[in-house]
Scaffold this motif. Structure first.
Motif, PDB file in Angstrom:
ATOM      1  N   ASP A 106       0.899  -1.680  -0.306  1.00 20.36           N
ATOM      2  CA  ASP A 106       0.100   0.059   0.030  1.00 20.36           C
ATOM      3  C   ASP A 106       0.899   1.338  -0.278  1.00 20.36           C
ATOM      4  O   ASP A 106       0.776   2.255  -0.306  1.00 20.36           O
ATOM      5  N   ARG A 107       1.891   1.126   0.377  1.00 22.25           N
ATOM      6  CA  ARG A 107       2.664   2.123   0.794  1.00 22.25           C
ATOM      7  C   ARG A 107       3.702   2.404  -0.710  1.00 22.25           C
ATOM      8  O   ARG A 107       3.874   3.977  -0.838  1.00 22.25           O
ATOM      9  N   SER A 108       3.653   1.774  -1.106  1.00 21.21           N
ATOM     10  CA  SER A 108       4.696   1.364  -2.483  1.00 21.21           C
ATOM     11  C   SER A 108       4.069   2.329  -3.682  1.00 21.21           C
ATOM     12  O   SER A 108       4.213   2.863  -4.582  1.00 21.21           O
ATOM     13  N   TYR A 109       2.468   1.822  -3.569  1.00 22.30           N
ATOM     14  CA  TYR A 109       1.252   2.519  -4.183  1.00 22.30           C
ATOM     15  C   TYR A 109       1.349   3.952  -3.619  1.00 22.30           C
ATOM     16  O   TYR A 109       1.056   5.346  -4.873  1.00 22.30           O
ATOM     17  N   GLU A 110       1.004   4.430  -2.324  1.00 25.39           N
ATOM     18  CA  GLU A 110       0.930   5.811  -1.785  1.00 25.39           C
ATOM     19  C   GLU A 110       2.288   6.734  -2.869  1.00 25.39           C
ATOM     20  O   GLU A 110       1.935   7.854  -2.885  1.00 25.39           O
ATOM     21  N   ILE A 111       3.579   5.734  -2.391  1.00 25.50           N
ATOM     22  CA  ILE A 111       5.048   6.746  -2.883  1.00 25.50           C
ATOM     23  C   ILE A 111       4.907   6.768  -4.385  1.00 25.50           C
ATOM     24  O   ILE A 111       4.552   7.555  -5.218  1.00 25.50           O
ATOM     25  N   LEU A 112       4.435   6.081  -5.406  1.00 23.49           N
ATOM     26  CA  LEU A 112       4.223   6.403  -6.670  1.00 23.49           C
ATOM     27  C   LEU A 112       3.212   7.558  -6.867  1.00 23.49           C
ATOM     28  O   LEU A 112       2.809   7.994  -8.710  1.00 23.49           O
ATOM     29  N   GLU A 113       2.285   7.154  -6.650  1.00 19.55           N
ATOM     30  CA  GLU A 113       0.695   8.019  -6.920  1.00 19.55           C
ATOM     31  C   GLU A 113       1.544   9.766  -6.292  1.00 19.55           C
ATOM     32  O   GLU A 113       1.173  10.979  -6.951  1.00 19.55           O
ATOM     33  N   LEU A 114       2.200   9.763  -5.228  1.00 17.63           N
ATOM     34  CA  LEU A 114       3.164  11.057  -5.014  1.00 17.63           C
ATOM     35  C   LEU A 114       3.991  11.408  -5.711  1.00 17.63           C
ATOM     36  O   LEU A 114       3.890  12.448  -5.934  1.00 17.63           O
ATOM     37  N   SER A 115       4.393  10.266  -6.137  1.00 16.76           N
ATOM     38  CA  SER A 115       5.944  10.552  -7.171  1.00 16.76           C
ATOM     39  C   SER A 115       5.095  11.399  -8.629  1.00 16.76           C
ATOM     40  O   SER A 115       5.722  11.961  -9.624  1.00 16.76           O
ATOM     41  N   THR A 116       4.337  11.054  -8.729  1.00 15.00           N
ATOM     42  CA  THR A 116       3.732  11.360 -10.229  1.00 15.00           C
ATOM     43  C   THR A 116       2.994  12.267 -10.185  1.00 15.00           C
ATOM     44  O   THR A 116       3.035  13.463 -11.199  1.00 15.00           O
ATOM     45  N   LYS A 117       2.184  12.236  -8.682  1.00 19.91           N
ATOM     46  CA  LYS A 117       1.669  14.125  -9.446  1.00 19.91           C
ATOM     47  C   LYS A 117       3.330  14.986  -8.694  1.00 19.91           C
ATOM     48  O   LYS A 117       2.502  15.999  -9.362  1.00 19.91           O
ATOM     49  N   PHE A 118       4.593  14.726  -8.721  1.00 22.94           N
ATOM     50  CA  PHE A 118       5.332  15.323  -8.122  1.00 22.94           C
ATOM     51  C   PHE A 118       5.374  16.003  -9.561  1.00 22.94           C
ATOM     52  O   PHE A 118       5.821  17.252 -10.264  1.00 22.94           O
ATOM     53  N   TYR A 119       5.898  15.508  -9.830  1.00 25.98           N
ATOM     54  CA  TYR A 119       6.126  15.030 -12.062  1.00 25.98           C
ATOM     55  C   TYR A 119       5.597  15.581 -12.935  1.00 25.98           C
ATOM     56  O   TYR A 119       6.009  16.623 -13.752  1.00 25.98           O
ATOM     57  N   GLU A 120       4.102  15.536 -12.892  1.00 25.30           N
ATOM     58  CA  GLU A 120       3.086  15.623 -13.622  1.00 25.30           C
ATOM     59  C   GLU A 120       3.122  18.192 -13.047  1.00 25.30           C
ATOM     60  O   GLU A 120       2.958  18.937 -13.893  1.00 25.30           O
ATOM     61  N   LYS A 121       3.538  18.387 -11.392  1.00 25.59           N
ATOM     62  CA  LYS A 121       3.173  19.300 -11.111  1.00 25.59           C
ATOM     63  C   LYS A 121       4.713  20.004 -11.836  1.00 25.59           C
ATOM     64  O   LYS A 121       4.795  21.291 -12.797  1.00 25.59           O
ATOM     65  N   GLN A 122       5.588  19.332 -11.989  1.00 23.37           N
ATOM     66  CA  GLN A 122       6.387  19.722 -12.535  1.00 23.37           C
ATOM     67  C   GLN A 122       7.049  20.286 -13.688  1.00 23.37           C
ATOM     68  O   GLN A 122       6.893  21.635 -14.348  1.00 23.37           O
ATOM     69  N   LEU A 123       6.022  19.456 -14.756  1.00 19.91           N
ATOM     70  CA  LEU A 123       5.697  19.490 -16.171  1.00 19.91           C
ATOM     71  C   LEU A 123       5.052  20.507 -16.463  1.00 19.91           C
ATOM     72  O   LEU A 123       5.487  21.312 -16.996  1.00 19.91           O
TER      73      LEU A 123
END
Length: 599
Positions: A106-123
């Motif tokens: 569950d924490r792995s999925y949470e980290i990856l979801e949060l990372s995706t939002k980080f990358y989207e914001k950077q874009l």
């Protein structure tokens, strides 16, 4: 939790649920389809709407809605519970007794979801991201497509993402586990992805499991153009298909999966209206990936680059697709290098090219004929051997026979000669096979029995699952010998309370599969399947009583005679005359009791 699962099942229709994964057709009291869990040509997969159960008579799998979702999505019970609760609109109580490994996932999925939002914001909001947006727009992608596929940007620098995630309470070792960070000599942990265009890879449920990252335009071209997430507890590249979460329903509707090489190709195709496209993301097409595709489509339409490497990959993909009994087609590009280029230049021609795909053998045969001279002996041999590699992969004898005849005509040679070449390749394949053949799951109990009494017991147990009335009449049985024999069946325990729903009480996966098999076996009795639903239970009671009467006869007569016969033979072989005489007298007495009396 029992009440919660029953509430979920009560709100879901199992026909609608399974219908999202398999093409169900009404068949009497059931719905049937080709099994989504093993290869078959004749449907043996059954769904019963009334009982909310399913069973495959080919591979032995079966159960309720939870068993189906766990099997087809590869989920653990807790994950299936969450998925079905969301679909049914049921709020789950706090799940207790959670295993440590589940919590880590569950924490792995949470980290990856949060990372995706980080990358989207950077874009969308950083200065470096504007350059990447210009590149993506230049490749012909719209803002809507970029957002739909959640593309992002990993900024240049060593610890941008790591520091962001650490500030949110995650550990550096957790970032390493999901493939986002690497341990360094001088700087602790550092970001794996730096100055790259980020393509999130998702599973069937739409959860981010990893990334495919392209070097930013103008970035360090000495590094690999694409790098992917390594193997992690949630990402396995041999099972991942880029775009599957968006493509699966379109694949099912079209009965076709369009397979391309690159992530950009998938986005371009979806933008052009070809919504059933997926990519293999940095690996050759695998049996696991084709297993996922077969859940949704019967045809694999290969759309690879027109260069030598792309065409070699297309041929290899065609072979493995044939091995998995998929129909295979190939898209030939009239211009442009790949689907992304074509989608940018002319989306209409891109759609037309996909729609005009040719059968794989027709396509590759035309390629082979351009590469070798079919009029010379050497050319004939080259063409025959290259085509035989595809023909040897075909599981369908009729399809293979058709193309053997076609090839023989093209080469102006006898069919037996072509078959000989194919047989030679087949033998070479067998000697060089590197993947394990997967055998279907064994049923809980054997399908053949030594005794008629065991067949009858199984029939009675199956009928007891049909309805409360059947359970009541069987449970009224006063004969202790019959009761004892019935109680030896492992499912009888769940049937002893006539008013309870026995299926809802079964949690063990193997027992649930056996229950579904016996239920469908009972419902398929001709005299039962042909009657209306309102009178089905009454008819089932009649059949159950007939089985019970025959069972009593078997237990009191034939089985005892069979047992005595074995004991007599043993006494005879051991030379125990007294014991043999005693047993023969018992056998004669039992035989006289079983004979009809004269009136």
């Amino acid at each position: 939790m029992g009440t919660t699962t029953e509430d979920i099942k009560a709100r879901l229709n199992i026909v609608e649920l399974i219908g999202q994964y398999a093409r169900l057709q009404k068949s009497g009291a059931h719905w049937k389809a080709n099994c989504p869990f093993h290869q078959e040509k004749t449907p043996s997969f059954m769904v019963n709407e009334e009982k909310q159960m399913w069973h495959c008579f080919g591979c032995g799998k079966g159960g309720d809605a939870f068993a189906f979702i766990m099997e087809i999505e590869g989920l653990e019970f807790k994950e299936a519970l969450r998925l079905l609760a969301e679909r049914a609109g049921v709020e789950l109580p706090q799940y207790r007794g959670e295993k440590e490994t589940d919590g880590k996932k569950d924490r792995s999925y949470e980290i990856l979801e949060l990372s995706t939002k980080f990358y989207e914001k950077q874009l969308w909001e950083s200065a470096g991201g504007k350059k990447i947006l210009e590149y993506l727009h230049g490749r012909g992608l719209s803002d809507e497509s970029i957002q739909e596929f959640r593309l992002g940007f990993a900024p240049e620098g060593w610890q941008h993402l790591s520091q962001f995630l650490l500030s949110r309470g995650y550990e550096a070792t957790e970032l390493e586990t999901v493939g986002l960070a690497l341990p360094g000599k001088d700087r602790g942990f550092y970001d794996r992805f730096r100055d790259r265009v980020m393509f999130p890879i998702m599973d069937l449920l739409g959860r981010v499991i990893g990334y495919s990252a392209r070097v930013a335009p103008g970035g360090d071209e000495t590094q690999a153009k694409y790098i992917n997430t390594p193997e992690t507890p949630v990402y396995h590249k041999s099972r991942a298909l880029y775009g599957i979460q968006l493509a699966k329903q379109a694949m099912k509707a079209a009965d076709i999966a369009v397979l391309v090489e690159g992530n950009m190709d998938v986005v371009a195709l979806h933008q052009a209206g070809v919504k059933n496209a997926v990519a293999v993301s940095g690996t050759a097409l695998t049996h696991d990936q084709l297993g996922i595709i077969k859940r949704y489509a019967k045809t694999a339409r290969l759309f690879f680059d027109m260069d030598a490497a792309g065409q070699a990959a297309a041929k290899k993909s065609a072979e493995i697709s044939f091995e998995n009994e998929l129909a295979v087609e190939v898209v030939a590009l009239p211009f442009g290098k790949d689907a992304a280029d074509m989608g940018k230049d002319d989306p209409d021609k891109l759609r037309a090219a996909v729609a005009e795909a040719k059968p794989a053998m027709e396509y590759f045969l035309s390629v082979f004929l351009k590469e070798a001279d079919a009029k010379t002996p050497a050319g004939k041999r080259v063409i025959a051997e290259r085509a035989a590699e595809l023909l040897a992969s075909m599981k369908n004898d009729i399809e293979r026979g058709h193309w053997v005849k076609e090839l023989a005509g093209v080469l102006d040679t006898e069919e037996r000669v072509v078959r000989g070449v194919v047989e030679k390749v087949l033998q070479e394949k067998k000697r060089g096979t590197t993947f394990a053949e997967r055998s279907p799951a064994k049923p809980f109990l054997p399908k053949t029995f030594d005794r008629r009494s065991e067949v009858l017991r199984e029939g009675i147990v199956g009928l007891m699952f049909v309805g409360k009335g059947v359970r009541e009449i069987i449970l009224e049985e006063k004969d202790p010998e019959v009761n004892t024999f019935l109680s030896l069946h492992p499912l009888y325990f769940f049937l002893q309370n006539a008013s309870a729903d026995p299926i809802a009480l079964i949690e063990d996966k193997t027992l649930q599969q056996e229950a579904s098999r016996l239920l469908f076996q009972a419902l398929d009795i001709p005299s039962l399947s042909e009657v209306e639903e309102e009178v089905r239970e009454e008819k089932a009671k009649t059949i159950a009583l007939e089985y019970r009467r025959e069972l009593r006869t078997e237990l009191t007569g034939k089985d005892k005679m069979r047992t005595l016969g074995v004991e007599i033979e043993q006494a005879r072989k051991s030379g125990d005359k007294a014991r043999e005489k005693e047993l023969l007298q018992a056998f004669a007495a039992l035989t006289s009791k079983s004979l009809p009396t004269e009136k």
